[in-house]
Design a protein around this motif. Sequence first.
Motif, PDB file in Angstrom:
ATOM      1  N   UNK A 160     -96.829 -83.631  96.107  1.00  0.00           N
ATOM      2  CA  UNK A 160     -96.259 -83.410  94.494  1.00  0.00           C
ATOM      3  C   UNK A 160     -97.572 -82.707  93.921  1.00  0.00           C
ATOM      4  N   UNK A 216     -97.322 -81.178  90.444  1.00  0.00           N
ATOM      5  CA  UNK A 216     -96.544 -79.642  89.974  1.00  0.00           C
ATOM      6  C   UNK A 216     -96.969 -78.472  88.879  1.00  0.00           C
ATOM      7  N   UNK A 258     -92.796 -77.336  91.735  1.00  0.00           N
ATOM      8  CA  UNK A 258     -91.354 -78.978  91.700  1.00  0.00           C
ATOM      9  C   UNK A 258     -91.595 -79.276  93.530  1.00  0.00           C
ATOM     10  N   UNK A 263     -94.001 -73.495  82.864  1.00  0.00           N
ATOM     11  CA  UNK A 263     -92.636 -74.275  82.450  1.00  0.00           C
ATOM     12  C   UNK A 263     -92.852 -75.514  82.308  1.00  0.00           C
ATOM     13  N   UNK A 264     -93.008 -76.103  81.285  1.00  0.00           N
ATOM     14  CA  UNK A 264     -93.129 -77.616  80.729  1.00  0.00           C
ATOM     15  C   UNK A 264     -92.189 -78.897  81.154  1.00  0.00           C
ATOM     16  N   UNK A 265     -92.226 -78.530  83.075  1.00  0.00           N
ATOM     17  CA  UNK A 265     -92.063 -79.839  83.622  1.00  0.00           C
ATOM     18  C   UNK A 265     -92.488 -80.818  83.193  1.00  0.00           C
TER      19      UNK A 265
END
Lengths: 202, 267
Positions: free
Chosen positions: B28, B30, B34, B132-134
């Motif tokens: 993990x 990110x 993901x 991306x605003x994960x």
Amino acid sequence: MLAKRINGALRHVPAWPLYIVAVVPPVWLLWQGLTGGLGVEPIKALEHELGELALQLLIAGLCITPLRRFAGVNLLRYRRAVGLIAFFYVVLHLLVWLVLDVQILSQIWADIIKRPYITVGMAAFVLLIPLAATSNNASIRKLGGKRWRQLHKLVYAAALLGGVHFLMLVKGFQIEPLIYLAIIVGLLALRLPLATGARQRA
Amino acid sequence: GLGQGARAAEGGDALEPNSWDEITSYNNYYEFGTGKEDPKRNADQLTIEPWSVKIDGLVDRPGDYAFDEILSNMTLEERIYRFRCVEAWSMVVPWTGFELADLLELAGVQSSAKYVAFETVLRPDEMPGTRYNVLDWPYVEGLRLDEAMHPLTIMATGIYDRDIPKQNGAPLRLVVPWKYGFKSIKSIVRISLTDSEPPTAWNKANPREYGFYSNVNPEVDHPRWSQATEREIGGGLFSKRKPTLMFNGYGEEVASLYAGMDLQKNF
């Protein structure tokens, strides 16, 4: 016109081969899982792949009516197979979760009740059971076309719940489940009276 | 030699480390995507030379510490630790590293400091997942000072005596073995000593699910799944779950840090 050519080309293509083709992805995934092709944690990978396939097929099923209505492409003959295969994948997804993932019987029931994303996924599965059970000509005759069509509108709720289930299980803000959900909502919106125009065609 | 600290840290029971392949292909991170295999696929884009860590805040000697300068001041040793992800899977990793306490002492911790804040490098050009605003980038983490100074808390620079791979947090990352894996922040560029609890990335994203402490605790479930059991990576398709240990099995060493605290509330 393209739609006419597609319809003509498919005129003599029966639906039954779809059931045979449908066996291939799960067998392939299982083989991959056993031989390392799904990575070092194959259980979650198998579970996710099957769930995503099921969702894709539910979406494919929802495309069939709009394709006919707005593009003139008639795939109605394949809708039952697409729906039943989607259900078959949902069952496999559920079995992987029960047998390989959670494993502990008492925890499975606790999860269904306590974890909203599992509750939502389960609800989608339960809604699909009567649809799968009545996806045959005898049931259509027995129920009558109108009632049968009413019953099968449950697939709208099932697809929506499936999309929400996916959205609820990811960590952080992720795009992929939102795309699925947007497609499902879009396909359902196409069925609103406003979109379809003439009501008698429903 | 190197094995000494590791054995002491294990509390006696022999841990069988996961394979290099398992440890470096299921991550993990990110900032690189993901998917579990995204970091391995994408992390080679990250430039890790030169590397420095800014140490600031309540310290006597703030500044940019070059990675090589840090290494020349530290004693590396192997620590074989259990690694428990908040997602209910686990591994055993043979880290190489040094105690965080030694690094903090190098900078000189002031008596007013109560917490340590950490920050991961943020380079959108090299980290495709950050487009991306994960999460709210950059990834940030924090520890209470006594947690940071604990001898089990290390900064890892290697795995299996090799340089730590980029997908595992090169060139240096935190490892706090009694907490869920996301506390063990990767590719650190900044360490700040503070007098108030610093924000942490997952807590900011979802405070209901991820607390500041995030100690491994089989009795406090994640809202979306049980934390009572875990699956060890590498067991294949028919791998059995095993019970999760309180503080990931390091309770003897760390439970006293939380004496008197309600761990249901301070999850």
